[in-house]
Design an enzyme around this catalytic site. Structure first.
Site, mmCIF file in Angstrom:
data_model
loop_
_atom_site.group_PDB
_atom_site.id
_atom_site.type_symbol
_atom_site.label_atom_id
_atom_site.label_comp_id
_atom_site.label_asym_id
_atom_site.label_seq_id
_atom_site.Cartn_x
_atom_site.Cartn_y
_atom_site.Cartn_z
ATOM 1 N N TYR A 1 0.854 -1.184 0.000
ATOM 2 C CA TYR A 1 0.000 0.000 0.000
ATOM 3 C C TYR A 1 0.895 1.240 0.000
ATOM 4 C CZ TYR A 1 -4.612 1.962 -0.010
ATOM 5 O OH TYR A 1 -5.765 2.598 -0.408
ATOM 6 N N LEU A 2 1.695 1.307 -1.041
ATOM 7 C CA LEU A 2 2.818 2.251 -1.069
ATOM 8 C C LEU A 2 2.363 3.702 -1.192
ATOM 9 C CD1 LEU A 2 5.050 0.188 -3.490
ATOM 10 C CD2 LEU A 2 5.040 0.154 -0.997
ATOM 11 N N HIS A 3 3.147 4.571 -0.578
ATOM 12 C CA HIS A 3 2.913 6.012 -0.682
ATOM 13 C C HIS A 3 4.259 6.687 -0.916
ATOM 14 C CE1 HIS A 3 4.483 6.021 3.359
ATOM 15 N NE2 HIS A 3 3.515 5.228 3.765
ATOM 16 N N HIS B 1 7.379 5.502 0.973
ATOM 17 C CA HIS B 1 8.087 4.310 0.476
ATOM 18 C C HIS B 1 8.899 4.651 -0.775
ATOM 19 C CE1 HIS B 1 4.448 2.410 2.426
ATOM 20 N NE2 HIS B 1 5.416 1.751 3.000
ATOM 21 N N GLU C 1 12.877 6.769 8.855
ATOM 22 C CA GLU C 1 13.122 7.272 10.221
ATOM 23 C C GLU C 1 11.816 7.445 10.985
ATOM 24 O OE1 GLU C 1 15.448 10.817 9.767
ATOM 25 O OE2 GLU C 1 17.268 9.684 9.300
ATOM 26 N N LYS C 2 10.696 7.461 10.264
ATOM 27 C CA LYS C 2 9.399 7.630 10.928
ATOM 28 C C LYS C 2 9.195 6.531 11.974
ATOM 29 C CE LYS C 2 4.507 7.596 10.017
ATOM 30 N NZ LYS C 2 4.184 6.161 10.052
ATOM 31 N N SER D 1 1.682 7.746 5.871
ATOM 32 C CA SER D 1 1.497 6.407 6.435
ATOM 33 C C SER D 1 0.350 5.737 5.700
ATOM 34 C CB SER D 1 1.146 6.522 7.922
ATOM 35 O OG SER D 1 0.547 5.325 8.375
ATOM 36 N N ARG E 1 -1.786 4.142 7.010
ATOM 37 C CA ARG E 1 -2.974 4.230 7.879
ATOM 38 C C ARG E 1 -3.736 5.539 7.686
ATOM 39 N NH1 ARG E 1 0.066 1.186 12.711
ATOM 40 N NH2 ARG E 1 -0.571 -0.866 12.040
#
Ligand code: PAF
Length: 283
Positions: free
Chosen positions: A32-34, A37, A148-149, A185, A187
């Site tokens: 579920y790339l954004h 990524h 880093e998130k 994210s 989410r």
């Protein structure tokens, strides 16, 4: 782009590249790339000759009441995006390909897996360190890139690689943000529209901490600044605000006298958001 659904296919692909002495960069994902990524993919492509992205929603890092079943998935879209970004191969195994039934062996970094998010999500980090080890063993990358998130995850993977003498380099990629500052994210799509608007509070709270850090504050002052901004978001449930040594995640107190990381976990309804910022003392 070569799509590998089995470990054997993945190993054979990397083996062919190694014959040409190519270096390999790995970007592990749960799909579920954004844009976040894709930033990792860009970094891998700039650093290694060949780039592998893995897509695997790893069941062992989800607790019984967590969102494994509702975790968003869109394989066709992910593959199209990765192809467009020039990824050389995608590793896309099913659960049965990755785990045998029963109680398989696992990898743990106990010093880091039971604290902070790990205290709220028992077994989560053990699941992460185990699946990441498996991915490293299957893909055998020269370097792997993590956001880093997920600061605790990145710190734990760095320690695992160091302690177990794994022969690869780990790189962290700065958090990629929406134009209004919300950390990207998978989410975020599950936030209600009004909660999505309010969720800028996390980034703004961290911005406040950066300003306060310049004044030579105490750790408690930093926490107060962050908390007061989060409390201005009426739908937010603050799960945790932690301020820790930026390298070891050890507890800190007193005056801000070293680099610390501020780690936030904030829930909007059922959606848990995390964000982080490293701040340093003045000078
Ligand atoms: O950060 C993630 O997406 C996952 O924890 C990872 C590193 C791909 C392991 O499943």
């Amino acid at each position: 782009m070569i799509v590998c659904r089995t470990k054997a296919e993945m190993r054979a692909t990397v083996c062919d590249w190694r014959a040409d002495r190519a270096t390999v960069g790995l970007v592990p994902t749960m799909g579920y790339l954004h844009e976040g990524h894709l930033g990792l993919v860009r970094m891998a492509r700039e650093t290694a000759d060949r780039t592998v992205a893995s897509i695997f929603v790893n069941p062992t890092q989800f607790g019984v009441n967590e969102d494994l079943d509702t975790y968003p998935r869109d394989e066709a879209r992910d593959l199209a995006l990765l192809e467009q970004k020039g990824v050389d191969s995608v590793f896309l195994p099913g659960v049965e390909e990755m785990y045998r039934p029963g109680e398989p062996a696992y990898v743990d970094v106990p010093e880091l897996s039971g604290i902070l998010q790990g205290a709220l999500r028992p077994c989560h980090f053990r699941g992460v360190s185990t699946v990441v080890t498996k991915l490293f063993n299957i893909v055998t990358p020269d370097l792997a890139i993590f956001g880093e998130k997920d600061y605790q995850q990145l710190t734990l993977i760095r320690q695992m690689v160091r302690d177990l003498d794994m022969p690869l380099e780990i790189r962290g990629h700065p958090t990629v943000r929406e134009p209004d500052g919300l950390a990207m994210s998978s989410r975020n799509v599950r936030l209600r529209p009004d909660h999505r608007q309010e969720a800028v509070a996390l980034n703004e709270a961290l911005d406040r901490a950066v300003v306060v850090a310049k004044t030579g504050p105490s750790i408690a002052d930093l926490e107060t600044a962050v908390r007061s901004r989060l409390e201005g978001s009426p739908s937010a449930t603050i799960e945790s605000i932690d301020i820790r040594d930026a390298d070891t995640l050890e507890e800190v107190s007193g005056t801000l006298d070293r680099r610390v990381v501020i780690l936030l976990a904030v829930r909007y309804d059922t959606v848990l958001l995390i964000d982080q910022r490293v701040v340093a003392p003045p000078n």
